[in-house]
Motif scaffolding. Structure first.
Motif, PDB file in Angstrom:
ATOM      1  N   ASN A 166     -70.380 -77.478  -1.989  1.00  0.00           N
ATOM      2  CA  ASN A 166     -70.718 -76.700  -3.173  1.00  0.00           C
ATOM      3  C   ASN A 166     -71.775 -75.653  -2.826  1.00  0.00           C
ATOM      4  O   ASN A 166     -72.846 -75.990  -2.324  1.00  0.00           O
ATOM      5  N   PRO A 167     -71.493 -74.381  -3.105  1.00  0.00           N
ATOM      6  CA  PRO A 167     -72.438 -73.319  -2.733  1.00  0.00           C
ATOM      7  C   PRO A 167     -73.817 -73.468  -3.374  1.00  0.00           C
ATOM      8  O   PRO A 167     -74.832 -73.218  -2.727  1.00  0.00           O
ATOM      9  N   GLN A 168     -73.871 -73.879  -4.655  1.00  0.00           N
ATOM     10  CA  GLN A 168     -75.163 -74.015  -5.313  1.00  0.00           C
ATOM     11  C   GLN A 168     -75.959 -75.181  -4.734  1.00  0.00           C
ATOM     12  O   GLN A 168     -77.173 -75.071  -4.544  1.00  0.00           O
ATOM     13  N   ALA A 169     -75.286 -76.287  -4.448  1.00  0.00           N
ATOM     14  CA  ALA A 169     -75.979 -77.436  -3.858  1.00  0.00           C
ATOM     15  C   ALA A 169     -76.488 -77.089  -2.458  1.00  0.00           C
ATOM     16  O   ALA A 169     -77.602 -77.461  -2.085  1.00  0.00           O
ATOM     17  N   LYS A 170     -75.679 -76.361  -1.701  1.00  0.00           N
ATOM     18  CA  LYS A 170     -76.112 -75.963  -0.357  1.00  0.00           C
ATOM     19  C   LYS A 170     -77.292 -74.988  -0.426  1.00  0.00           C
ATOM     20  O   LYS A 170     -78.225 -75.072   0.367  1.00  0.00           O
ATOM     21  N   GLU A 171     -77.261 -74.071  -1.401  1.00  0.00           N
ATOM     22  CA  GLU A 171     -78.376 -73.135  -1.582  1.00  0.00           C
ATOM     23  C   GLU A 171     -79.651 -73.898  -1.937  1.00  0.00           C
ATOM     24  O   GLU A 171     -80.730 -73.606  -1.408  1.00  0.00           O
ATOM     25  N   LEU A 172     -79.524 -74.889  -2.827  1.00  0.00           N
ATOM     26  CA  LEU A 172     -80.680 -75.706  -3.176  1.00  0.00           C
ATOM     27  C   LEU A 172     -81.189 -76.463  -1.955  1.00  0.00           C
ATOM     28  O   LEU A 172     -82.395 -76.525  -1.712  1.00  0.00           O
ATOM     29  N   ALA A 173     -80.281 -77.022  -1.171  1.00  0.00           N
ATOM     30  CA  ALA A 173     -80.690 -77.748   0.036  1.00  0.00           C
ATOM     31  C   ALA A 173     -81.444 -76.833   0.990  1.00  0.00           C
ATOM     32  O   ALA A 173     -82.447 -77.238   1.594  1.00  0.00           O
ATOM     33  N   ASN A 174     -80.998 -75.602   1.123  1.00  0.00           N
ATOM     34  CA  ASN A 174     -81.711 -74.647   1.981  1.00  0.00           C
ATOM     35  C   ASN A 174     -83.110 -74.363   1.449  1.00  0.00           C
ATOM     36  O   ASN A 174     -84.078 -74.314   2.218  1.00  0.00           O
ATOM     37  N   ARG A 175     -83.237 -74.176   0.122  1.00  0.00           N
ATOM     38  CA  ARG A 175     -84.555 -73.943  -0.472  1.00  0.00           C
ATOM     39  C   ARG A 175     -85.464 -75.150  -0.270  1.00  0.00           C
ATOM     40  O   ARG A 175     -86.648 -74.999   0.041  1.00  0.00           O
ATOM     41  N   ILE A 176     -84.908 -76.349  -0.463  1.00  0.00           N
ATOM     42  CA  ILE A 176     -85.699 -77.562  -0.278  1.00  0.00           C
ATOM     43  C   ILE A 176     -86.153 -77.662   1.166  1.00  0.00           C
ATOM     44  O   ILE A 176     -87.324 -77.933   1.449  1.00  0.00           O
ATOM     45  N   PHE A 177     -85.245 -77.439   2.098  1.00  0.00           N
ATOM     46  CA  PHE A 177     -85.582 -77.519   3.521  1.00  0.00           C
ATOM     47  C   PHE A 177     -86.723 -76.572   3.856  1.00  0.00           C
ATOM     48  O   PHE A 177     -87.718 -76.964   4.477  1.00  0.00           O
ATOM     49  N   GLU A 178     -86.615 -75.330   3.423  1.00  0.00           N
ATOM     50  CA  GLU A 178     -87.627 -74.326   3.762  1.00  0.00           C
ATOM     51  C   GLU A 178     -88.949 -74.568   3.032  1.00  0.00           C
ATOM     52  O   GLU A 178     -90.024 -74.512   3.638  1.00  0.00           O
ATOM     53  N   SER A 179     -88.887 -74.834   1.728  1.00  0.00           N
ATOM     54  CA  SER A 179     -90.131 -74.976   0.965  1.00  0.00           C
ATOM     55  C   SER A 179     -90.878 -76.244   1.344  1.00  0.00           C
ATOM     56  O   SER A 179     -92.100 -76.228   1.468  1.00  0.00           O
ATOM     57  N   ARG A 180     -90.156 -77.350   1.543  1.00  0.00           N
ATOM     58  CA  ARG A 180     -90.847 -78.595   1.889  1.00  0.00           C
ATOM     59  C   ARG A 180     -91.397 -78.557   3.302  1.00  0.00           C
ATOM     60  O   ARG A 180     -92.470 -79.103   3.563  1.00  0.00           O
ATOM     61  N   THR A 181     -90.717 -77.861   4.196  1.00  0.00           N
ATOM     62  CA  THR A 181     -91.262 -77.686   5.547  1.00  0.00           C
ATOM     63  C   THR A 181     -92.569 -76.900   5.485  1.00  0.00           C
ATOM     64  O   THR A 181     -93.560 -77.259   6.139  1.00  0.00           O
ATOM     65  N   ALA A 182     -92.606 -75.856   4.667  1.00  0.00           N
ATOM     66  CA  ALA A 182     -93.839 -75.069   4.497  1.00  0.00           C
ATOM     67  C   ALA A 182     -94.923 -75.901   3.821  1.00  0.00           C
ATOM     68  O   ALA A 182     -96.105 -75.826   4.201  1.00  0.00           O
TER      69      ALA A 182
END
Length: 192
Positions: A166-182
């Motif tokens: 799902n494109p929206q779920a994958k987009e959210l996963a990318n945001r989570i990956f980047e923001s939580r890493t920061a």
């Protein structure tokens, strides 16, 4: 188009704020979806949401503890930003599950998580232990627990990035990956 307009409005606000130290940074909350933009999803998408929703709710319990304690203002500000972001993300994720005709939860059976490295949640016992931490030790205990919690969010996001459809779920996963890493880097900085 709506997302582009929201992004541009946010950039204008930031530009108008001028210079100076921006303080603690957190990812802006995503635009809440009232309906999934596509009905395409797979088992990984559902598993991701089934893991992420309770994980986010545990994170909300953790950051709410910071509201009640005497900690540095920048740590408290980051905790507040995390709260806003995760509330918005939970709203989107639960809506997607409803749109897909999926239950909000897969259940509490540990065997459900055996195929993807186990349950990545922060235990209620760990949160209760943090709540009972004396004032003098709270900030350090809070930072340590939140670092571990956000690390687990990164691990959950990796599963979706690698196998979701799902494109929206994958987009959210990318945001989570980047923001939580920061956030992890920022939290480690607070620990010194």
């Amino acid at each position: 188009m709506r997302r582009l307009a929201t992004l541009l409005a946010g950039l204008l606000v930031l530009t108008a704020c001028g210079g100076g130290d921006p303080g603690p940074q957190a990812a802006p909350p995503p635009t809440a979806s009232t309906a999934a933009e596509t009905a395409e999803f797979n088992d990984t998408d559902v598993m991701f949401l089934h893991m992420a929703v309770p994980h986010h709710r545990a994170g909300l319990e953790i950051v709410r503890l910071a509201e009640e304690r005497d900690i540095r203002p920048d740590v408290k500000t980051l905790a507040s930003a995390i709260k806003v972001t995760q509330l918005s993300e939970v709203d989107s994720m639960t809506q997607w599950l409803a749109d897909w005709g999926q239950p909000e939860s897969a259940g509490d059976t540990p065997e459900l998580h055996a195929g993807h490295g186990g349950d990545h949640s922060t235990s209620p016992e760990a949160i209760a232990e943090l709540a009972a931490t004396p004032a003098a030790d709270f900030e350090t205990a809070f930072l340590n627990l939140l670092i571990g919690h956000q690390h687990n969010a990164v691990e959950i996001a990796k599963l979706e990035r690698e196998g979701g459809a799902n494109p929206q779920a994958k987009e959210l996963a990318n945001r989570i990956f980047e923001s939580r890493t920061a956030q992890i880097a920022q939290l480690l900085g607070y620990l010194g």
